[in-house]
Design an enzyme around this catalytic site. Structure first.
Site, PDB file in Angstrom:
ATOM      1  CE  LYS A 115      -1.585   1.526   4.164  1.00 33.36           C
ATOM      2  NZ  LYS A 115      -1.276   2.911   4.527  1.00 33.36           N
ATOM      3  CG  ASN A 116       2.328   2.736   3.540  1.00 33.47           C
ATOM      4  OD1 ASN A 116       1.162   3.071   3.299  1.00 33.47           O
ATOM      5  ND2 ASN A 116       2.767   2.504   4.761  1.00 33.47           N
ATOM      6  CB  CYS A 169      -3.552  11.102  12.593  1.00 36.15           C
ATOM      7  SG  CYS A 169      -3.253   9.384  12.287  1.00 36.15           S
ATOM      8  NE  ARG A 210       0.745   9.961  10.498  1.00 37.81           N
ATOM      9  CZ  ARG A 210       0.283   8.977   9.734  1.00 37.81           C
ATOM     10  NH1 ARG A 210      -0.865   8.425  10.019  1.00 37.81           N
ATOM     11  NH2 ARG A 210       0.960   8.556   8.697  1.00 37.81           N
ATOM     12  CG  ASP A 227       3.616   1.203   9.656  1.00 36.45           C
ATOM     13  OD1 ASP A 227       3.169   2.029  10.468  1.00 36.45           O
ATOM     14  OD2 ASP A 227       3.848   1.477   8.462  1.00 36.45           O
ATOM     15  NE  ARG A 280      -6.770   4.128   6.127  1.00 34.91           N
ATOM     16  CZ  ARG A 280      -5.803   4.586   6.904  1.00 34.91           C
ATOM     17  NH1 ARG A 280      -5.966   4.625   8.198  1.00 34.91           N
ATOM     18  NH2 ARG A 280      -4.684   5.013   6.380  1.00 34.91           N
TER      19      ARG A 280
END
Ligand code: EPU
Length: 424
Positions: free
Chosen positions: A22-23, A118, A123, A306, A398
């Protein structure tokens, strides 16, 4: 709201495929704004965040095509009719800020909503903005929007106070079409930054140093459309590694980018897990009792933030005491109160969590709070006695493609229960 219902008891056994990252996809899609013909991405997972960025790019006038069944996504920005990212789209996905650099490079002017707060931390995006200002952009912030203008971006020397991932990507995306050389010092070294630099170079950019903390970009006048294969998702693969380890499983993770997961592998081995590279993948075999380990999240190549929540879930059933420091985000312990509801013994002192392993967790109704926290609750549910229900799983959608199918294929008893209200 949909929820997952997980019954305890399964050892994860079998093979699972790692999807595209995803990133990595998100900045690659933003790179599509820099060319006027089809940029083709392959190995693209089906994820909500990618749909959100597709929606934003369509809003700006780009065309999106491709075939989700084969993992192909195509972006064509022959015209950008509205160089704007409205609040309603940005608020659902902070990574929308990645359009800022390409928009100002291509359109000379853009209006992008400031992302709000967030769940995992404040952030800020001050480093993105300071870097663009160094390249000659003028920035005004009004009514919650960033209004950025630059007749022509000029190469500059930029030092990042923190090695921000999307900040480094945004500045690279802006600098490829700038006049002269840009140097980004203290740049993020994540594999997704390297994937973007490789793709931009394939498009005709001149970037060196990606993967180190100094990236140099010689501006060019035009880029060409190309096809790019997205790298495998190290966080998804790492989540399966921990799942296999903590359920005393035996899983072959196909296309596991183990070279991007070295720190996780070192820590897992310390817990007693066996990790071996095989043809086509990495085999992870868990063993009990789980030895406790301490770890500290930091930018790549150190232990990834993460993966902190998932590794903490494993430590809750270890045979000892684990000290976990979260140094990247100031509020990334939201999963702790949920894990405690399952009987975990965790104490928090600022950015440090002290986890004392317990014999067993017990299933409970839980609330997911952010993407990776959701994954940790699912892992905990796999080993907890009884039934665990994880609600608010839109966070999970997501960033994890079909997690229930992938874990189900490994023997987990996990079901997605659709929201009755939504079905009507
Ligand atoms: N920071 C600043 N100023 C800035 C930018 C960042 O002070 O202008 C600080 C942040 O507050 C934070 C640190 O720098 O303390 C690192 O943040 P970074 O900017 O690197 O995070 P990001 O680019 O917003 C990406 C990933 C995150 C991942 C982090 C850290 C994407 C789209 N997102 O976020 O992924 O946690 O890097 O590795 O690439 C996820 O996938 O679940 C996720 C949150």
């Amino acid at each position: 709201m949909d929820k997952f219902v997980i019954e305890c008891g399964a050892r994860l056994v079998g093979e699972v495929q790692t999807g595209g990252a995803k990133n990595a996809v998100l900045p690659l899609m933003a790179a599509g704004l820099l060319v006027d013909d089809w940029l083709t991405l392959t190995n693209v997972p089906r994820l909500k965040d990618i749909d959100t960025l597709c929606g934003l790019m369509r809003f700006m006038g780009a065309e999106i095509d491709g075939d989700p069944a084969t993992g192909t996504l195509k972006v064509r920005a022959s015209k950008i009719t509205k160089p704007e990212a409205p609040y309603d789209l940005v608020k659902t996905m902070r990574a929308s800020i990645l359009v800022l650099g390409p928009l100002v490079a291509r359109c000379k002017e853009a209006r992008v909503s400031l992302p709000g707060g967030c769940a995992i931390g404040a952030r800020p995006i001050n480093l993105h903005l300071a870097g663009l200002e160094k390249m000659g952009a003028t920035i005004e912030i009004e009514h919650g929007y960033i209004h950025i203008r630059a007749e022509k971006l000029i190469g500059a020397k930029i030092y990042l106070d923190a090695p921000t991932v999307t900040g480094t990507e945004n500045l690279m995306l802006a600098a490829v079409l700038a006049d002269g050389q840009t140097v980004i010092e203290n740049a993020a070294m994540e594999p997704e930054v390297v994937c973007l630099a490789d793709a931009l170079n394939k498009m005709g950019a001149r970037i060196t140093g990606a993967g180190t903390d100094i990236i140099k970009i010689e501006g060019v006048t035009k880029l060409k459309p190309v096809e790019v294969e997205v790298i495998p998702d190290r966080i998804e693969a790492g989540t399966f590694m921990i799942g296999a380890a903590m359920t005393r499983g035996n899983v072959l993770i196909k296309d596991c980018p183990i070279n991007y997961l070295e720190t996780l592998a070192v820590k897992l081995k310390e817990t007693g897990t066996t990790i071996t590279e095989e043809e086509g993948g990495v085999r992870v075999i868990g063993d009990w009792p789980i030895r406790s380990v301490d770890f500290r999240t930091q930018p790549y190549p150190a232990f990834p933030t993460d993966m902190q929540a998932q590794m903490m879930a494993m430590m809750t059933i270890s045979g000892g005491l684990s000290v976990i420091s979260e140094t990247v985000f100031e509020n990334r312990f939201m999963h702790v109160s949920e894990l405690k509801r399952m009987g975990a013994d965790i104490k928090i002192d600022g950015r440090v969590a002290i986890v004392t392993g317990v014999e067993r967790l017990s299933g409970a109704p839980l609330m997911a709070t952010d993407l990776r926290a959701s994954a940790s609750l699912i892992l905990a549910g796999l080993v907890a006695e009884g039934t665990t229900e994880v609600s608010r799983i839109y966070h999970l959608d997501r960033g994890y493609e079909n997690i229930e199918k992938k874990l189900g294929g490994l023997g987990a008893n996990i079901t997605r229960v659709k929201d009755e209200a939504k079905k009507k």
